[in-house]
Design an enzyme around this catalytic site. Structure first.
Site, PDB file in Angstrom:
ATOM      1  N   ILE A  67      45.202  83.686 125.878  1.00 19.52           N
ATOM      2  CA  ILE A  67      46.076  82.850 125.055  1.00 19.52           C
ATOM      3  C   ILE A  67      47.507  82.952 125.586  1.00 19.52           C
ATOM      4  O   ILE A  67      47.960  84.053 125.937  1.00 19.52           O
ATOM      5  CB  ILE A  67      46.042  83.323 123.573  1.00 19.52           C
ATOM      6  CG1 ILE A  67      44.600  83.477 123.066  1.00 19.52           C
ATOM      7  CG2 ILE A  67      46.868  82.393 122.689  1.00 19.52           C
ATOM      8  CD1 ILE A  67      43.864  82.221 122.738  1.00 19.52           C
ATOM      9  N   ASP A 155      39.015  92.763 126.764  1.00 15.33           N
ATOM     10  CA  ASP A 155      40.383  92.326 127.041  1.00 15.33           C
ATOM     11  C   ASP A 155      40.424  91.590 128.373  1.00 15.33           C
ATOM     12  O   ASP A 155      39.606  91.857 129.265  1.00 15.33           O
ATOM     13  CB  ASP A 155      41.305  93.540 127.147  1.00 15.33           C
ATOM     14  CG  ASP A 155      41.953  93.912 125.822  1.00 15.33           C
ATOM     15  OD1 ASP A 155      41.478  93.457 124.764  1.00 15.33           O
ATOM     16  OD2 ASP A 155      42.948  94.673 125.867  1.00 15.33           O
ATOM     17  N   VAL A 156      41.422  90.741 128.560  1.00 17.33           N
ATOM     18  CA  VAL A 156      41.531  89.982 129.813  1.00 17.33           C
ATOM     19  C   VAL A 156      42.465  90.655 130.816  1.00 17.33           C
ATOM     20  O   VAL A 156      42.384  90.375 132.020  1.00 17.33           O
ATOM     21  CB  VAL A 156      42.009  88.539 129.524  1.00 17.33           C
ATOM     22  CG1 VAL A 156      43.506  88.488 129.164  1.00 17.33           C
ATOM     23  CG2 VAL A 156      41.706  87.626 130.698  1.00 17.33           C
ATOM     24  N   ASP A 157      43.333  91.557 130.367  1.00 14.37           N
ATOM     25  CA  ASP A 157      44.316  92.168 131.277  1.00 14.37           C
ATOM     26  C   ASP A 157      43.656  93.333 132.018  1.00 14.37           C
ATOM     27  O   ASP A 157      44.124  94.468 131.995  1.00 14.37           O
ATOM     28  CB  ASP A 157      45.567  92.626 130.509  1.00 14.37           C
ATOM     29  CG  ASP A 157      45.252  93.547 129.346  1.00 14.37           C
ATOM     30  OD1 ASP A 157      44.086  93.551 128.887  1.00 14.37           O
ATOM     31  OD2 ASP A 157      46.174  94.258 128.897  1.00 14.37           O
ATOM     32  N   THR A 189      44.063 107.943 116.381  1.00 13.52           N
ATOM     33  CA  THR A 189      45.037 107.089 115.685  1.00 13.52           C
ATOM     34  C   THR A 189      44.325 106.054 114.814  1.00 13.52           C
ATOM     35  O   THR A 189      44.576 104.853 114.895  1.00 13.52           O
ATOM     36  CB  THR A 189      45.979 106.400 116.699  1.00 13.52           C
ATOM     37  OG1 THR A 189      45.186 105.708 117.669  1.00 13.52           O
ATOM     38  CG2 THR A 189      46.845 107.417 117.398  1.00 13.52           C
ATOM     39  N   GLU A 247      41.676  96.935 116.428  1.00 11.53           N
ATOM     40  CA  GLU A 247      41.074  98.185 116.916  1.00 11.53           C
ATOM     41  C   GLU A 247      40.870  99.176 115.763  1.00 11.53           C
ATOM     42  O   GLU A 247      39.879  99.913 115.727  1.00 11.53           O
ATOM     43  CB  GLU A 247      41.957  98.812 118.001  1.00 11.53           C
ATOM     44  CG  GLU A 247      41.372 100.070 118.617  1.00 11.53           C
ATOM     45  CD  GLU A 247      42.193 100.563 119.800  1.00 11.53           C
ATOM     46  OE1 GLU A 247      41.812 100.241 120.955  1.00 11.53           O
ATOM     47  OE2 GLU A 247      43.226 101.245 119.578  1.00 11.53           O
ATOM     48  N   ASP A 270      42.401 103.472 132.689  1.00  8.40           N
ATOM     49  CA  ASP A 270      43.763 103.089 133.044  1.00  8.40           C
ATOM     50  C   ASP A 270      44.237 104.120 134.063  1.00  8.40           C
ATOM     51  O   ASP A 270      44.247 105.318 133.762  1.00  8.40           O
ATOM     52  CB  ASP A 270      44.642 103.120 131.782  1.00  8.40           C
ATOM     53  CG  ASP A 270      46.054 102.628 132.063  1.00  8.40           C
ATOM     54  OD1 ASP A 270      46.538 102.811 133.205  1.00  8.40           O
ATOM     55  OD2 ASP A 270      46.669 102.075 131.139  1.00  8.40           O
TER      56      ASP A 270
END
Ligand code: UDP
Ligand code: MN
Length: 297
Positions: A67, A155-157, A189, A247, A270
């Site tokens: 988006i 996710d796309v990233d 979290t 999340e 990551d």
């Protein structure tokens, strides 16, 4: 057609036999207390699994939202998925976007299709992220149920960097968040305010799951996304937003609807976290992004 494993006759295949007294991994948990496998490199045989899923001629739907500015991530996402995602199986890419004309044309292998679904955008990135639950539940019921057996929602990233195959598939699966897989419960979290529908008491919780990689059969993904969307709408009416948006709601859902399979952080890593010894593969990696340049644009 998702539970028809008993109808499958395996063909002759040569491999070393499983050894009851020699578990393939002793350095990581391979099974939850409710007997859901946790998927780590070295614990499964792709050849056996590929044969089972090929015989069922399974089609997998990979859903991704791009988006506003996030369309810039699509090219790498799709190109790397063609190399590493569900190789040899049927795949439908479902791309949710408000900018269909900016979806790149990527060469696809046989049995693989791109479906562009035009959807609305929202001013706030938090809202865009959360509304994925609404759109996934709507399209699961309207469309995906007729087209695929399983959905994989990511996710796309991100970019694929190693094999992500049928070993991930199960009725309902989630992924261990790379930042919390060794953490104590008190460090998770979760949403800790009782006013939110995502509230988790401080003495509960199994794992901290990532919002950026979950899935299952279309029916299970429909139930999950519908429930999370409804909880998000109740929060909105009460003027509260969960600390980590959808999340947080996903984590609440998985606490009370235990996943039938769990993906290790190999499936959502990551590189800022380094490469610990237990991580034998980095299959799906975060692409660094400049938050100021990309969010709310
Ligand atoms: N997203 C999007 N456009 C936006 C914000 C978010 O398409 O403006 C989608 C996109 O798929 C993205 C996901 O929502 O990967 C989650 O947002 P983001 O990746 O920014 O969250 P993070 O991984 O940084 O927590
Ligand atoms: Mn992301």
């Amino acid at each position: 057609n998702t539970q028809d494993f008993h109808n499958i006759k395996q063909s002759r295949m040569i491999y070393t036999k499983p050894q009851i007294l020699k578990p393939p991994r002793c350095d990581v948990l391979m099974m939850t207390p409710w007997f859901a496998p946790i998927v780590w490199e070295g614990t499964y045989n792709s050849e056996i699994l590929n044969e089972q899923f090929r015989q069922r001629n399974v089609t997998v739907g990979l859903t991704v939202f791009a988006i506003k500015k996030y369309v810039v991530f699509l090219k790498t996402f799709l190109e790397t998925a063609e190399t590493y995602f569900m190789v040899g199986h049927r795949v439908n890419y479902y791309i949710f976007t408000d900018r269909p004309e900016e979806v790149p044309k990527v060469a696809l292998k046989e049995g693989r299709n791109v479906v562009v679904l035009q959807v609305q955008n929202y001013p706030r990135w938090q809202e865009i992220s959360m509304r994925r639950m609404e759109m996934l539940s709507y399209f699961s019921q309207q469309r995906f149920i007729n087209e695929v057996s399983y959905l994989v929602c990511v996710d796309v990233d991100m970019r694929f960097n190693d094999q992500v195959g049928v070993e991930i598939l199960s009725d309902l699966f989630g992924t261990l968040h790379p930042g919390f897989y060794t953490a104590e419960r008190r460090s998770f979290t979760y949403e800790h305010r009782p006013a939110s529908q995502a509230y988790v008491p401080s003495d509960e919780g199994d794992f901290y799951y990532a919002g950026g990689f979950f899935g299952g059969t279309v029916t299970e993904v429909y139930k999950l996304t519908k429930k999370c969307h409804e909880a998000i709408m109740v929060d909105k009416a009460n003027g509260i937003e969960a600390i980590w948006q959808e999340e947080s709601h996903l984590n609440k859902y998985f606490l009370y609807h235990k996943p039938t399979k769990i993906l290790s952080p190999e499936y959502l890593w990551d590189d800022n976290l380094g490469t610990p010894e237990i991580l034998k593969k980095r299959r799906f990696l975060a692409v660094p992004k400049n938050h100021a340049a990309i969010r709310n644009k």
